[in-house]
Design a protein around this motif. Structure first.
Motif, PDB file in Angstrom:
ATOM      1  N   ILE A   1      51.217  22.474  47.295  1.00  0.00           N
ATOM      2  CA  ILE A   1      49.873  22.902  47.669  1.00  0.00           C
ATOM      3  C   ILE A   1      49.399  23.945  46.667  1.00  0.00           C
ATOM      4  CG2 ILE A   1      48.402  23.940  49.429  1.00  0.00           C
ATOM      5  CD1 ILE A   1      49.502  21.167  50.190  1.00  0.00           C
ATOM      6  N   ALA A   2      48.351  23.583  45.926  1.00  0.00           N
ATOM      7  CA  ALA A   2      47.702  24.519  45.011  1.00  0.00           C
ATOM      8  C   ALA A   2      46.363  24.900  45.625  1.00  0.00           C
ATOM      9  CB  ALA A   2      47.497  23.882  43.641  1.00  0.00           C
ATOM     10  N   ALA A   3      46.027  26.179  45.578  1.00  0.00           N
ATOM     11  CA  ALA A   3      44.824  26.659  46.258  1.00  0.00           C
ATOM     12  C   ALA A   3      43.940  27.449  45.316  1.00  0.00           C
ATOM     13  CB  ALA A   3      45.211  27.527  47.454  1.00  0.00           C
ATOM     14  N   GLY A   4      42.649  27.154  45.362  1.00  0.00           N
ATOM     15  CA  GLY A   4      41.682  27.938  44.614  1.00  0.00           C
ATOM     16  C   GLY A   4      41.407  29.249  45.329  1.00  0.00           C
ATOM     17  N   ALA A   5      41.232  30.314  44.553  1.00  0.00           N
ATOM     18  CA  ALA A   5      40.908  31.624  45.139  1.00  0.00           C
ATOM     19  C   ALA A   5      39.812  32.282  44.321  1.00  0.00           C
ATOM     20  CB  ALA A   5      42.139  32.512  45.192  1.00  0.00           C
ATOM     21  N   GLY A   6      38.759  32.685  45.003  1.00  0.00           N
ATOM     22  CA  GLY A   6      37.647  33.346  44.335  1.00  0.00           C
ATOM     23  C   GLY A   6      37.585  34.830  44.591  1.00  0.00           C
ATOM     24  N   THR A   7      38.489  35.329  45.451  1.00  0.00           N
ATOM     25  CA  THR A   7      38.548  36.753  45.757  1.00  0.00           C
ATOM     26  C   THR A   7      39.998  37.184  45.927  1.00  0.00           C
ATOM     27  OG1 THR A   7      38.507  36.501  48.170  1.00  0.00           O
ATOM     28  CG2 THR A   7      36.365  36.604  47.048  1.00  0.00           C
ATOM     29  N   GLY A   8      40.228  38.479  45.819  1.00  0.00           N
ATOM     30  CA  GLY A   8      41.573  38.999  45.989  1.00  0.00           C
ATOM     31  C   GLY A   8      42.118  38.776  47.383  1.00  0.00           C
ATOM     32  N   ILE A   9      41.284  38.972  48.405  1.00  0.00           N
ATOM     33  CA  ILE A   9      41.790  38.827  49.767  1.00  0.00           C
ATOM     34  C   ILE A   9      42.131  37.369  50.068  1.00  0.00           C
ATOM     35  CG2 ILE A   9      39.543  38.561  50.929  1.00  0.00           C
ATOM     36  CD1 ILE A   9      40.777  40.453  53.131  1.00  0.00           C
ATOM     37  N   SER A  10      41.375  36.435  49.491  1.00  0.00           N
ATOM     38  CA  SER A  10      41.727  35.018  49.646  1.00  0.00           C
ATOM     39  C   SER A  10      43.103  34.760  49.047  1.00  0.00           C
ATOM     40  CB  SER A  10      40.696  34.124  48.954  1.00  0.00           C
ATOM     41  OG  SER A  10      39.419  34.266  49.510  1.00  0.00           O
TER      42      SER A  10
ATOM     43  N   VAL B   1      34.035  34.876  33.875  1.00  0.00           N
ATOM     44  CA  VAL B   1      34.133  35.064  35.321  1.00  0.00           C
ATOM     45  C   VAL B   1      35.564  34.829  35.803  1.00  0.00           C
ATOM     46  CG1 VAL B   1      33.447  34.122  37.567  1.00  0.00           C
ATOM     47  CG2 VAL B   1      31.712  34.603  35.833  1.00  0.00           C
ATOM     48  N   ALA B   2      36.188  33.753  35.328  1.00  0.00           N
ATOM     49  CA  ALA B   2      37.562  33.453  35.743  1.00  0.00           C
ATOM     50  C   ALA B   2      38.518  34.570  35.321  1.00  0.00           C
ATOM     51  CB  ALA B   2      38.008  32.114  35.168  1.00  0.00           C
ATOM     52  N   MET B   3      38.338  35.061  34.116  1.00  0.00           N
ATOM     53  CA  MET B   3      39.201  36.152  33.642  1.00  0.00           C
ATOM     54  C   MET B   3      38.976  37.420  34.460  1.00  0.00           C
ATOM     55  SD  MET B   3      41.202  35.323  31.033  1.00  0.00           S
ATOM     56  CE  MET B   3      41.381  36.571  29.748  1.00  0.00           C
ATOM     57  N   GLU B   4      37.726  37.688  34.811  1.00  0.00           N
ATOM     58  CA  GLU B   4      37.418  38.890  35.587  1.00  0.00           C
ATOM     59  C   GLU B   4      38.019  38.827  36.988  1.00  0.00           C
ATOM     60  OE1 GLU B   4      33.361  39.908  37.408  1.00  0.00           O
ATOM     61  OE2 GLU B   4      33.375  41.032  35.537  1.00  0.00           O
ATOM     62  N   ILE B   5      37.881  37.666  37.645  1.00  0.00           N
ATOM     63  CA  ILE B   5      38.473  37.502  38.976  1.00  0.00           C
ATOM     64  C   ILE B   5      39.990  37.681  38.895  1.00  0.00           C
ATOM     65  CG2 ILE B   5      38.895  35.888  40.874  1.00  0.00           C
ATOM     66  CD1 ILE B   5      36.182  34.603  40.220  1.00  0.00           C
ATOM     67  N   GLY B   6      40.574  37.102  37.860  1.00  0.00           N
ATOM     68  CA  GLY B   6      42.018  37.219  37.701  1.00  0.00           C
ATOM     69  C   GLY B   6      42.469  38.643  37.454  1.00  0.00           C
ATOM     70  N   GLU B   7      41.823  39.324  36.513  1.00  0.00           N
ATOM     71  CA  GLU B   7      42.270  40.667  36.129  1.00  0.00           C
ATOM     72  C   GLU B   7      42.077  41.691  37.232  1.00  0.00           C
ATOM     73  OE1 GLU B   7      41.747  44.003  32.581  1.00  0.00           O
ATOM     74  OE2 GLU B   7      40.388  42.277  32.638  1.00  0.00           O
ATOM     75  N   PHE B   8      40.912  41.662  37.883  1.00  0.00           N
ATOM     76  CA  PHE B   8      40.564  42.756  38.790  1.00  0.00           C
ATOM     77  C   PHE B   8      40.749  42.441  40.272  1.00  0.00           C
ATOM     78  CE2 PHE B   8      37.854  43.565  34.989  1.00  0.00           C
ATOM     79  CZ  PHE B   8      38.499  44.718  34.564  1.00  0.00           C
ATOM     80  N   GLU B   9      40.936  41.165  40.627  1.00  0.00           N
ATOM     81  CA  GLU B   9      41.051  40.835  42.039  1.00  0.00           C
ATOM     82  C   GLU B   9      42.357  40.131  42.400  1.00  0.00           C
ATOM     83  OE1 GLU B   9      37.671  39.572  44.317  1.00  0.00           O
ATOM     84  OE2 GLU B   9      36.353  39.785  42.585  1.00  0.00           O
ATOM     85  N   VAL B  10      42.687  39.061  41.682  1.00  0.00           N
ATOM     86  CA  VAL B  10      43.801  38.216  42.120  1.00  0.00           C
ATOM     87  C   VAL B  10      45.147  38.675  41.574  1.00  0.00           C
ATOM     88  CG1 VAL B  10      44.763  35.891  42.075  1.00  0.00           C
ATOM     89  CG2 VAL B  10      42.322  36.233  42.557  1.00  0.00           C
TER      90      VAL B  10
END
Length: 287
Positions: free
Chosen positions: A32-41, A81-90
């Motif tokens: 199971i691979a899951a997409g995440a757009g936020t840190g809490i997800s 955007v993907a890099m930003e979500i990764g660096e600062f949230e996920v």
């Protein structure tokens, strides 16, 4: 091996990601691979036991209440955007699950080899081709192909990732696209059968049937399995939305698992917040 600086978690080598997925299969469990757009997800997807977490630019739109297809539009810099979500949230909150970065491989403004070095340096454990032009069709797709923003750019990205020893899990919509990706060195092939149905912004008429989704998944697997017998195969999208839907595909094909973005992240938020808010609104004041 764990992260040499912290002793745990990301980044993982390509072989380490592959070994983790092989163990999942050996345990007779679906990947199971899951997409995440936020840190809490991402935090609670990891706690739920996902095997991979994928960061797409569409996750930002999805978690802002819009359709995931917004990630294919000119509403922002997909790679940034993907890099930003990764660096600062996920990446700061995920402890053990490999995190994969969505990369817009046909972005003409970037030297893709240089961007992949940044992805690797950030601590991602692999790449995914999103936004992907494989899900664009008709005259517009032909224009993209003829003006240097083709699916072949995504294939070239995977070929470079292979040289960099980056794990790659890629979307394809047709058997011939799967063949190209397998020959380029992809590790995992995702049969993308369309935009996910259901929820507040899922498609309704613009989807295939479950039978068609199963047939497409099977055709994509059959096309490239002989190129690399060690490929991982997953399915995604269209009518494949719930665990019961995925069960149907697992029973009808030899696919190894499922990639859920809207079907995990958006659906989970929509229904749980709806139910929880309604429960709160059942409360009554003392008379």
């Amino acid at each position: 091996m764990p992260n040499p600086w912290t002793g745990k978690g990301n980044p993982y080598t390509r072989q380490e990601v592959r070994e983790r997925l092989k163990k999942t299969i050996a345990d007779s469990k679906a990947i199971i691979a899951a997409g995440a757009g936020t840190g809490i997800s991402a935090k609670f997807i990891e706690k739920g036991g996902a095997d991979l977490i994928i960061i797409y630019n569409s996750g930002r739109f999805r978690m802002s209440g819009h359709g995931s297809t917004a990630g294919l539009m000119a509403y922002g810099d997909a790679n940034a955007v993907a890099m930003e979500i990764g660096e600062f949230e996920v990446l700061p909150v995920v402890e053990e699950v490999p995190v994969i970065c969505g990369v817009h491989g046909s972005d003409p403004r970037r030297r893709i080899w240089h961007h992949l070095l940044k992805v690797k340096d950030m601590g991602f454990s692999g790449i995914n081709n999103f936004p992907t032009h494989c899900i664009v069709d008709g005259n517009f797709r032909q224009i993209l192909e003829e003006t240097g923003m083709s699916f072949d750019k995504e294939v070239e990205m995977v070929r470079i990732a292979d040289k960099m020893d980056l794990f790659s899990i890629v979307y394809v919509a047709k058997p011939e696209e799967a063949i190209k990706m397998a020959e380029a060195g992809a590790d995992a092939i995702i049969a993308h059968v369309g935009t996910t149905v259901g929820g507040s912004v899922g498609v309704t008429g613009a989807s295939c049937t479950m039978e068609e989704a199963i047939d497409k998944t099977r055709e994509i697997m059959d096309a490239c399995q002989s190129i690399n017998p060690d490929l991982f195969f997953l399915t995604h999208g269209g009518p494949i939305n719930t665990p019961e839907d995925v069960r149907q595909v697992l029973d009808a094909t030899e696919v190894h698992g499922f990639v859920g973005a809207s079907s995990l992240e958006r659906m989970g938020v929509e229904q749980s917040l709806l139910d929880l808010t309604r429960s709160f609104k059942q409360l009554r004041l003392k008379k």
